[in-house]
Design a protein around this motif. Structure first.
Motif, mmCIF file in Angstrom:
data_model
loop_
_atom_site.group_PDB
_atom_site.id
_atom_site.type_symbol
_atom_site.label_atom_id
_atom_site.label_comp_id
_atom_site.label_asym_id
_atom_site.label_seq_id
_atom_site.Cartn_x
_atom_site.Cartn_y
_atom_site.Cartn_z
ATOM 1 N N SER A 21 9.207 -8.928 -1.540
ATOM 2 C CA SER A 21 7.955 -8.404 -2.084
ATOM 3 C C SER A 21 8.243 -7.934 -3.498
ATOM 4 N N GLU A 23 7.019 -4.873 -5.968
ATOM 5 C CA GLU A 23 6.173 -3.696 -6.154
ATOM 6 C C GLU A 23 6.817 -2.757 -7.175
ATOM 7 N N LYS A 24 5.965 -2.195 -8.005
ATOM 8 C CA LYS A 24 6.455 -1.204 -8.972
ATOM 9 C C LYS A 24 5.943 0.165 -8.567
ATOM 10 N N ALA A 25 6.746 1.162 -8.765
ATOM 11 C CA ALA A 25 6.308 2.530 -8.493
ATOM 12 C C ALA A 25 5.188 2.890 -9.468
ATOM 13 N N PRO A 26 4.246 3.710 -9.044
ATOM 14 C CA PRO A 26 3.181 4.114 -9.978
ATOM 15 C C PRO A 26 3.745 4.929 -11.125
ATOM 16 N N ASN A 93 15.680 6.672 -13.894
ATOM 17 C CA ASN A 93 16.628 6.074 -12.945
ATOM 18 C C ASN A 93 17.772 7.034 -12.625
ATOM 19 N N ALA A 94 17.461 8.303 -12.587
ATOM 20 C CA ALA A 94 18.492 9.316 -12.322
ATOM 21 C C ALA A 94 19.182 9.049 -10.991
ATOM 22 N N SER B 114 19.799 3.846 -9.027
ATOM 23 C CA SER B 114 18.689 4.499 -8.330
ATOM 24 C C SER B 114 18.803 4.385 -6.810
ATOM 25 N N GLU B 158 6.428 7.923 -7.003
ATOM 26 C CA GLU B 158 6.836 7.521 -8.357
ATOM 27 C C GLU B 158 8.320 7.169 -8.434
ATOM 28 N N GLU B 159 9.082 7.558 -7.431
ATOM 29 C CA GLU B 159 10.524 7.320 -7.449
ATOM 30 C C GLU B 159 10.859 5.891 -7.025
ATOM 31 N N PRO B 160 11.853 5.258 -7.675
ATOM 32 C CA PRO B 160 12.264 3.916 -7.208
ATOM 33 C C PRO B 160 12.870 3.962 -5.808
ATOM 34 N N SER B 161 13.317 5.132 -5.393
ATOM 35 C CA SER B 161 13.909 5.258 -4.049
ATOM 36 C C SER B 161 12.886 5.740 -3.013
ATOM 37 N N HIS B 168 10.881 -2.468 0.993
ATOM 38 C CA HIS B 168 11.149 -1.751 -0.273
ATOM 39 C C HIS B 168 12.628 -1.427 -0.450
ATOM 40 N N ARG B 197 14.459 -7.373 -7.073
ATOM 41 C CA ARG B 197 14.419 -6.071 -6.406
ATOM 42 C C ARG B 197 12.989 -5.856 -5.917
ATOM 43 N N ASN B 198 12.847 -5.599 -4.629
ATOM 44 C CA ASN B 198 11.501 -5.523 -4.058
ATOM 45 C C ASN B 198 10.685 -4.366 -4.627
ATOM 46 N N ARG B 199 11.350 -3.249 -4.898
ATOM 47 C CA ARG B 199 10.604 -2.109 -5.440
ATOM 48 C C ARG B 199 11.428 -1.464 -6.550
ATOM 49 N N VAL B 200 10.763 -1.255 -7.671
ATOM 50 C CA VAL B 200 11.467 -0.682 -8.825
ATOM 51 C C VAL B 200 10.642 0.454 -9.418
ATOM 52 N N ALA B 201 11.240 1.189 -10.352
ATOM 53 C CA ALA B 201 10.534 2.278 -11.041
ATOM 54 C C ALA B 201 9.418 1.696 -11.910
ATOM 55 N N PHE B 202 8.500 2.527 -12.287
ATOM 56 C CA PHE B 202 7.414 2.125 -13.184
ATOM 57 C C PHE B 202 7.995 1.518 -14.463
ATOM 58 N N ASP B 204 9.914 -0.881 -14.800
ATOM 59 C CA ASP B 204 11.147 -1.630 -14.577
ATOM 60 C C ASP B 204 10.737 -3.043 -14.143
ATOM 61 N N VAL B 205 11.681 -3.963 -14.005
ATOM 62 C CA VAL B 205 11.320 -5.346 -13.680
ATOM 63 C C VAL B 205 11.823 -5.719 -12.282
ATOM 64 N N ASN B 206 10.931 -6.347 -11.497
ATOM 65 C CA ASN B 206 11.318 -6.790 -10.156
ATOM 66 C C ASN B 206 12.247 -8.006 -10.225
#
Lengths: 123, 308
Positions: A21, A23-26, A93-94, B114, B158-161, B168, B197-202, B204-206
């Motif tokens: 999938s 998906e990007k975090a908001p 990305n901490a 992350s 909002e977190e990539p994790s 995800h 990467r299925n889910r990344v930070a705002f 960032d690139v999948n």
């Protein structure tokens, strides 16, 4: 043997495709740092709970470089290593706290720490 | 009569002598070996990147990789004994040769970036093997992995994790490893790579493409210099967004010495990337050689033959 391997390969390919999938975090909400009131006691309580309670940054042991065993030492570290602290603790990305089943810091907490640092770490 | 006999013997033996000449000529031609080139690299990894090598059928490879903390910069120096007090990533893996051309494996990594607590399933297939006669001028090996994180989900979306569902937690690598061995001393590799990467930070690139290059220069039967470098292609908008927030991405560069001790292949290496898996060190390297943010690392490989 060949048919087992082929079957296994196909199953893995299916699992690979099905689990894909994108998906990007908001976008992180802009917490209003200007109006935020944060004191050192609040931030240091967070640091104690997440950084020193697990024997990770107490000083004396490894890693000795980031010694947060007192508020003064925390401030001293941040003053000397501002960009590293931003990258690893408050940035997008901490990666702190690291692994060992410690939960990641919530974004709101990271923003609060960043805001406190930005305001000059007021008492 | 004697003359006739000599002539007869000469005539009868001439073809044999000529045939001998032809055979010698043919031998000369066939001295070019037609078999496959082996040992392009000594190990299945160059440093950070994969090599073209797969395990022999029935071989089990137990691998341990470790990356220490920064040697220099604010986190390094004598106070951390040049990074040795810290570990940025640790990986333990078992890889097995199903056939001479197909390797499968599992691993567990600490993770650096992350995501942490990473479990990996990998496969590696040698599609083409370079031949000595240049009929096949390069070797081509395909590598793929799927990685899942076992870490606890962050509370905030909002977190990539933050993991809303299981997918995800997943990241993937697909890679072609194109190699050529030049004589006995030099081997080179080009590694076109795709990371998802299925889910990344705002911002960032999948999906990320990267081009890796690597090489091995042999000094003796047991010691060689190894180098690898990756150029990730990240969108400029993403670079700008992270730069505004104090995060700059760098290209991973690894330099090391490879020592063949007989049973072990031992890598002493230096790299600016903190992570070991492609899924992390290609898209998430934020440390740079220039600021002393490079580290000592090692890869140890011990092979066991389980074939009868």
């Amino acid at each position: 043997m060949k048919s087992i391997l082929t079957g296994l390969g196909l199953m893995l390919c299916c699992a690979y495709v099905c689990s894909c999938s994108s998906e990007k975090a908001p976008e992180p909400s802009n917490s209003a740092c200007d109006t935020m009131v944060i004191n050192s006691a609040r931030i240091y309580a967070v640091i104690q709970m997440n950084c020193t309670n697990h024997s990770c940054h107490p000083g004396g042991g490894a890693p000795v470089v980031a010694d947060f065993s007192s508020l003064a030492k925390l401030k001293s570290y941040i003053n000397a290593n501002h960009s590293t602290f931003a990258l690893r603790v408050t940035g997008p990305n901490a990666d702190m706290p690291q692994s060992q089943s410690f939960p990641a810091l919530p974004r709101a907490v990271r923003d609060s720490i960043a805001c406190w640092v930005e305001k000059g770490m007021p008492d | 009569m004697l003359y006739l006999r000599i002539m007869t013997v000469a005539l009868l033996t001439a073809p044999a002598a000529m045939a001998q000449d032809d055979l010698s000529a043919m031998f000369g031609k066939d001295s070019v070996r037609r078999d496959g080139v082996t040992s392009t690299f000594k190990s299945t990894r160059i440093i950070n990147g994969q090599s073209n090598e797969t395990l022999a059928k029935g071989d089990l490879d137990f691998r341990v990789a470790h990356r220490f903390g920064d040697i220099g910069g604010s986190d390094g120096g004598s106070k951390t004994f040049f990074g040795m007090d810290n570990s940025t990533d640790i990986r333990i893996a078992f890889e097995y040769g199903i056939t001479d051309r197909l390797t499968a494996g599992i691993s567990r990594s600490k993770g650096s970036g992350s995501l942490s607590q990473l479990y990996e399933v990998l496969g590696k297939l040698k599609v083409l093997q370079q031949t000595h006669d240049n009929r096949i001028p390069v070797g081509v090996t395909l590598f793929g992995n799927a990685v899942v994180t076992g870490m606890k989900s962050a509370a905030e979306e909002e977190e990539p994790s933050y993991f809303g569902n299981f997918s995800h937690r997943m990241t993937y690598t697909g890679q072609a490893i194109i190699t050529r061995k030049f004589g006995n001393a030099l081997s080179l590799a080009v590694l076109p790579t795709y990371i998802h990467r299925n889910r990344v930070a705002f911002m960032d690139v999948n999906d990320m493409f990267a081009l890796g290059i690597g090489g091995r220069l042999r000094f003796s039967n047991r010691v060689a210099l190894v180098v690898d470098y990756f150029l990730p292609f990240r969108e400029q908008a993403s670079k700008d967004y992270f730069a505004e927030r104090g995060v700059k991405f760098y290209n991973p560069l690894g330099v090391g010495v490879e020592i063949d001790t007989g049973g072990h292949i031992f890598h002493l290496n230096f790299t600016n990337s903190t992570a070991i898996l492609e899924n992390q060190f290609i898209p998430e390297t934020t440390s740079t050689w220039r600021n002393g943010q490079f580290r000592w690392g090692f890869n140890i490989s011990r092979r066991f033959s389980l074939a009868k």
